[in-house]
Write an enzyme that holds these catalytic residues in place. Structure first.
Site, short mmCIF file in Angstrom:
data_model
loop_
_atom_site.label_atom_id
_atom_site.label_comp_id
_atom_site.label_asym_id
_atom_site.label_seq_id
_atom_site.Cartn_x
_atom_site.Cartn_y
_atom_site.Cartn_z
N ASP A 1 0.93 1.10 0.10
CA ASP A 1 -0.71 1.61 -0.07
C ASP A 1 -0.91 1.32 1.25
OD1 ASP A 1 -1.26 0.67 -2.46
OD2 ASP A 1 -1.27 -1.19 -2.48
N HIS B 1 -2.29 -4.69 -5.88
CA HIS B 1 -1.27 -3.57 -5.79
C HIS B 1 -1.66 -2.27 -7.17
CE1 HIS B 1 1.44 -0.81 -4.73
NE2 HIS B 1 2.45 -1.44 -5.83
#
Length: 338
Positions: A173, A200
């Site tokens: 990310d 996530h």
């Protein structure tokens, strides 16, 4: 083709992937034959931080290990295949990286992977608890928002849980946020750092553009679109691969970056900071990703959320409910294991 005297040094990036210090760390990759596991193992084999590379999977590992063992770098590679060899693969490991599990297909969420991957991660965590309970454990297997609680609860059953040594790898990310911001602003992505907090998956992925270095600003509509792209970037890859898998190469890069940061910190390097999804007191969620100062024994200090913009505060508020549900789902799974 290349001069042996001036053989080029292959390095992932100019940012934090250190190849400067020597170490003899033993690193295990569980799921080493898969789409993430193979390129991840290649990147780890290339690092002087790794002395031994232990590769485990349920199939094809001897071939992957043989292939990697021909590379002219110092890490000694051994392949282990099948449940009977899992314990041997983990003996004496300093770091265990777990990309094992099934990938997403178009139309699937990370949570759709739960039933299959939860069992896989619980089995592997059980083996880690028995064979190398003091290792740093880096979980890539999705859904990370649940697989970290699963890993933690399994290790608690053996009385070996150390919250400073269990990490959900959310680095992809951050890598994506850095790449997308750099692309929009015409910057060198190796010089951009965007903290990403929360979890996530989908809306639990919270990029803190207000804390980016160098400082960047976007109009509200562009900020909203950028945030959505970072949150949905995994789905972008799943759709582009049209049923042939999910993000594997970028995830391998991100997994290697995080592993090298852990190894650097274990080697005594100062100032190593990475975001990861860990046991946390920073919010009302038991687990939450924030920037962490890493040290010789894992997490040295949780650096917290920092100062958030109003937009980011709303993102955090929106993520809490989903995160709590994912955490409970993981905890309940372990509680119900017969």
């Amino acid at each position: 083709m290349f001069s042996r005297i001036a053989r080029p040094t292959i390095c992932i990036a100019t940012r934090s992937l250190s190849t400067s210090s020597q170490n003899n760390a033993k690193v295990a990759v569980l799921g080493a034959s898969g789409g993430i596991g193979q390129p991840l193992s290649l990147l780890l084999k290339n690092s002087p931080l790794v002395g031994e590379l232990s590769l485990f999977d349920i199939a094809h590992t001897p071939g992957v290990a043989a292939d990697l063992s021909h590379i002219e770098t110092r890490a000694h590679v051994t392949g282990y295949m099948g449940p009977d060899q899992l314990d041997a693969a983990l003996k004496g490991c300093d770091v265990v990286v777990i990309p094992a599990g099934v990938p997403r297909k178009p139309g699937m969420t990370r949570d759709d992977l739960f039933n299959t991957n939860a069992t896989i991660v619980a089995t592997l965590a059980d083996a880690v608890a028995r064979n190398c309970p003091e290792a740093m454990v880096c979980i890539i297997a999705n859904p990370v928002n649940s697989t970290i609680p699963i890993t933690s609860e399994v290790m608690k059953k053996y009385g070996v849980y150390n919250p400073n040594r269990v990490f959900g790898v959310t680095t992809l990310d951050i890598v994506r946020a850095n790449a997308f911001v750099a692309e929009l602003k015409g910057l060198d992505p190796a010089r951009v750092n965007v903290p990403v907090i929360g979890g996530h998956a989908g809306k639990t992925i919270i990029p803190l553009i207000s804390q980016a270095t160098p400082k960047v600003e976007f109009p509200a509509d562009q900020l909203s679109a950028l945030t959505a792209r970072i949150q949905d970037a995994g789905t972008e890859v799943v759709k582009a691969k049209a049923g042939a898998g999910s993000a594997t190469l970028s995830m391998a890069y991100a997994g290697a970056r995080f592993t090298f940061s852990v190894l650097d910190a274990m080697n005594g390097k100062d100032g190593v900071v990475e975001c990861a999804y860990v046991r946390s007191e920073e919010t009302e969620c038991k687990y939450f990703s924030t920037p962490l100062l890493l040290g010789k024994h894992g997490i040295e200090k949780n650096l917290g959320l920092g100062k958030l913009s109003a937009f980011e505060e709303n993102l955090v508020a929106d993520a809490i409910g989903e995160l709590k549900g994912s955490i409970k789902k993981g905890e309940d799974f372990v509680a119900n294991i017969k």
